[in-house]
Motif scaffolding. Structure first.
Motif, short mmCIF file in Angstrom:
data_model
loop_
_atom_site.label_atom_id
_atom_site.label_comp_id
_atom_site.label_asym_id
_atom_site.label_seq_id
_atom_site.Cartn_x
_atom_site.Cartn_y
_atom_site.Cartn_z
N THR A 73 59.04 72.74 16.84
CA THR A 73 58.77 72.82 18.29
C THR A 73 59.87 72.18 19.14
N ASP A 74 60.77 71.41 18.53
CA ASP A 74 61.83 70.77 19.31
C ASP A 74 63.06 71.69 19.33
N PRO A 75 63.45 72.17 20.50
CA PRO A 75 64.58 73.12 20.58
C PRO A 75 65.92 72.52 20.19
N SER A 76 66.01 71.19 20.13
CA SER A 76 67.28 70.55 19.76
C SER A 76 67.30 70.09 18.31
N PHE A 77 66.30 70.44 17.54
CA PHE A 77 66.26 70.03 16.14
C PHE A 77 67.50 70.58 15.42
N PRO A 78 68.12 69.79 14.55
CA PRO A 78 69.36 70.22 13.88
C PRO A 78 69.23 71.60 13.23
N GLY A 79 70.15 72.49 13.61
CA GLY A 79 70.18 73.83 13.05
C GLY A 79 69.20 74.80 13.68
N ALA A 80 68.56 74.39 14.79
CA ALA A 80 67.52 75.23 15.39
C ALA A 80 68.02 76.61 15.78
N ASP A 81 69.28 76.70 16.23
CA ASP A 81 69.79 77.99 16.68
C ASP A 81 70.84 78.58 15.74
N ALA A 82 70.97 77.99 14.55
CA ALA A 82 72.05 78.37 13.64
C ALA A 82 71.96 79.83 13.21
N PHE A 83 70.76 80.31 12.95
CA PHE A 83 70.63 81.69 12.47
C PHE A 83 70.96 82.70 13.56
N GLU A 84 70.55 82.41 14.79
CA GLU A 84 70.91 83.30 15.89
C GLU A 84 72.42 83.31 16.10
N ARG A 85 73.05 82.13 16.03
CA ARG A 85 74.48 82.04 16.26
C ARG A 85 75.29 82.65 15.11
N GLY A 86 74.66 82.84 13.98
CA GLY A 86 75.33 83.45 12.84
C GLY A 86 75.13 84.95 12.73
N LEU A 87 74.40 85.53 13.64
CA LEU A 87 74.11 86.97 13.55
C LEU A 87 75.37 87.83 13.57
N TRP A 88 76.39 87.40 14.30
CA TRP A 88 77.60 88.23 14.38
C TRP A 88 78.29 88.29 13.01
N LEU A 89 78.19 87.20 12.25
CA LEU A 89 78.76 87.19 10.90
C LEU A 89 77.94 88.08 9.97
N LEU A 90 76.64 88.02 10.12
CA LEU A 90 75.76 88.86 9.30
C LEU A 90 76.03 90.34 9.54
N ARG A 91 76.38 90.69 10.75
CA ARG A 91 76.54 92.10 11.13
C ARG A 91 77.97 92.62 10.97
N HIS A 92 78.95 91.73 10.87
CA HIS A 92 80.33 92.20 10.87
C HIS A 92 80.70 92.79 9.50
N PRO A 93 81.28 93.99 9.48
CA PRO A 93 81.59 94.65 8.21
C PRO A 93 82.70 93.98 7.40
N ALA A 94 83.51 93.13 8.03
CA ALA A 94 84.62 92.49 7.31
C ALA A 94 84.23 91.16 6.69
N VAL A 95 82.96 90.78 6.80
CA VAL A 95 82.48 89.51 6.28
C VAL A 95 81.68 89.77 5.01
N CYS A 96 81.92 88.95 3.98
CA CYS A 96 81.15 89.03 2.74
C CYS A 96 79.89 88.17 2.91
N LYS A 97 78.73 88.80 2.81
CA LYS A 97 77.48 88.08 2.99
C LYS A 97 76.86 87.74 1.63
N VAL A 98 76.35 86.51 1.51
CA VAL A 98 75.70 86.08 0.28
C VAL A 98 74.61 85.08 0.63
N SER A 99 73.53 85.09 -0.11
CA SER A 99 72.42 84.20 0.20
C SER A 99 72.19 83.18 -0.90
N PHE A 100 71.54 82.10 -0.51
CA PHE A 100 71.12 81.07 -1.47
C PHE A 100 70.29 81.69 -2.59
#
Length: 322
Positions: A210-237
Motif C-alpha cells: 500500500t505504500d507507493p514509495s516502498f522499494p521497487g514499487a514501480d520497478a516493473f512498470e519502469r522496466g516494460l520498455w526492456l521487456l518489449r524491446h526486440p534487441a534485449v534478451c529477456k530471462v526470468s528467475f
C-alpha cells in the motif's frame, strides 16, 4: 574471454546472484550495482589500461606517471584514474553512488571525464559486464542510448521475477531475514526501520502493498520498455533457478544457452552447459533467503492477493504471470 560488451538489468530481488554466476562463468568481470569478489572485478592492463589513463589524465599527468620511479605513487594514480573512469560511466548509466562517502570516485576527475568529448561504450574495456537494477531512458546519457540503438552495443540482458515473489523477498530482506545487512540503498535503510517496527509479518506485507514509495514499487512498470524491446534478451528467475529453487533443469539449461548465444560468449555454457547450470543456485549470495518459485502463496492472505491485484494486476499480465 567474453566476445562482447554486456549490461545486465536485473530488477531488485529477482535473482541477480543467478546472473552473476552466469556472467562470471562466461568470462565477464563484474561492475556496477553488484557485489563482486576480487577475482570477478575488472583488472586492466596493457592497451585497455592505457586507454583508460589517456581518457582520464592530461598530458602532464601522463608524463609524470610514465617517468616516475615511485611504484606506490604510480599504483595510487592508476587506481584513482580507473575509479574515476568507471565513476563517470556510472553517472552516464544513471547509477548513483551508494557506498560509503569515503570510497566514492574522485569527484574532480569524474567531472573532468564527463566534460570531455563523450566516449563510446564500445571504447570501454572489453570483458566487463555492468549490472544495474534499472535502466531509465530518461536518466541515461543520450550518447550511450543512441550508441546502443545504432550498434546493439552493449548487449543488454533483462532479468525479472514474479512480482509477488519479488515483493515477498523484499519484505524478508528488509525485515532482516537474510542476516547479512541491507546494503547502502537509502530506501532500504528507511523501510527496514519501518518494517521492523511493524507488529506482524502480515502487517509488513500490507505496508509493502500500500505504500507507493516502498522499494521497487514501480520497478516493473519502469522496466516494460526492456521487456518489449526486440534487441534485449529477456530471462526470468523462474527459468534460471533450476530444480533446487522449484524450477526445471531443462528450462534452466535452455535459458543459459540463450544468454550465451545472445552474447556470443565463449564460456562454459557453449561447450558444457551442465558445468554452468549445476552451480547457479548459490545460497551463500549476499541477500539470499530461500530462492524458491511461488513462495508468495505461503504468505499472502486473500486480502493481500486483493491488494496486489488492485495495484499490480496489469504488471502480472504484461510479464506473463497469470
Amino acid at each position: 574471454m567474453s566476445a562482447s560488451h554486456a549490461l545486465v538489468v536485473s530488477l531488485r530481488k529477482s535473482g541477480t546472484h543467478l546472473l552473476k554466476e552466469v556472467m562470471t562463468r562466461l568470462g565477464y568481470a563484474l561492475h556496477g550495482e553488484v557485489s563482486a569478489t576480487a577475482d570477478s572485478q575488472p583488472r586492466l592492463k596493457g592497451e585497455a589500461l592505457w586507454g583508460v589513463l589517456t581518457t582520464v589524465l592530461d598530458e602532464e599527468e601522463l608524463r609524470r606517471l610514465t617517468t616516475s620511479e615511485d611504484r606506490a605513487a604510480i599504483d595510487a594514480a592508476i587506481a584513482e584514474a580507473v575509479t574515476a573512469f568507471y565513476g563517470a560511466w556510472r553517472m552516464r548509466l544513471g547509477i548513483p553512488w551508494r557506498g560509503p562517502e569515503g570510497e566514492a570516485p574522485p569527484r574532480e576527475l569524474v567531472a573532468r571525464v564527463l566534460t570531455r568529448t563523450p566516449s563510446r561504450f564500445a571504447d570501454t574495456p572489453r570483458g566487463v559486464c555492468w549490472f544495474l537494477h534499472q535502466l531509465d531512458p530518461h536518466r541515461v546519457d543520450e550518447g550511450f542510448l543512441n550508441e546502443w540503438l545504432d550498434s546493439g552495443n552493449p548487449r543488454i540482458v533483462f532479468n525479472y521475477r514474479d512480482p509477488r515473489d519479488v515483493l515477498l523477498s523484499m519484505v524478508n530482506f528488509l525485515s532482516g531475514e537474510t542476516g547479512r545487512g541491507i546494503g547502502y540503498f537509502t530506501d532500504h535503510r528507511v523501510y527496514s526501520g519501518i518494517l521492523r517496527s511493524a507488529g506482524s509479518f502480515e502487517e509488513r506485507l500490507t505496508i509493502a502493498l500500500t505504500d507507493p514509495s516502498f522499494p521497487g514499487a514501480d520497478a516493473f512498470e519502469r522496466g516494460l520498455w526492456l521487456l518489449r524491446h526486440p534487441a534485449v534478451c529477456k530471462v526470468s528467475f523462474e527459468e534460471l533457478v533450476g530444480p533446487r529453487g522449484g524450477g526445471s533443469r531443462e528450462i534452466q539449461s535452455a535459458a543459459v544457452l540463450r544468454i550465451a548465444d545472445f552474447l556470443g560468449a565463449e564460456g562454459d555454457a557453449d561447450g558444457d552447459p551442465a558445468g554452468l547450470v549445476d552451480e547457479l543456485f548459490n545460497d551463500r549470495a549476499y541477500s539470499f533467503h530461500r530462492g524458491r518459485i511461488g513462495a508468495w502463496r505461503e504468505h499472502f492472505t486473500p486480502e493481500h492477493e486483493k491488494l496486489f491485484e488492485e495495484r499490480y494486476g496489469t504488471v502480472l499480465d504484461a510479464y506473463g504471470y497469470r
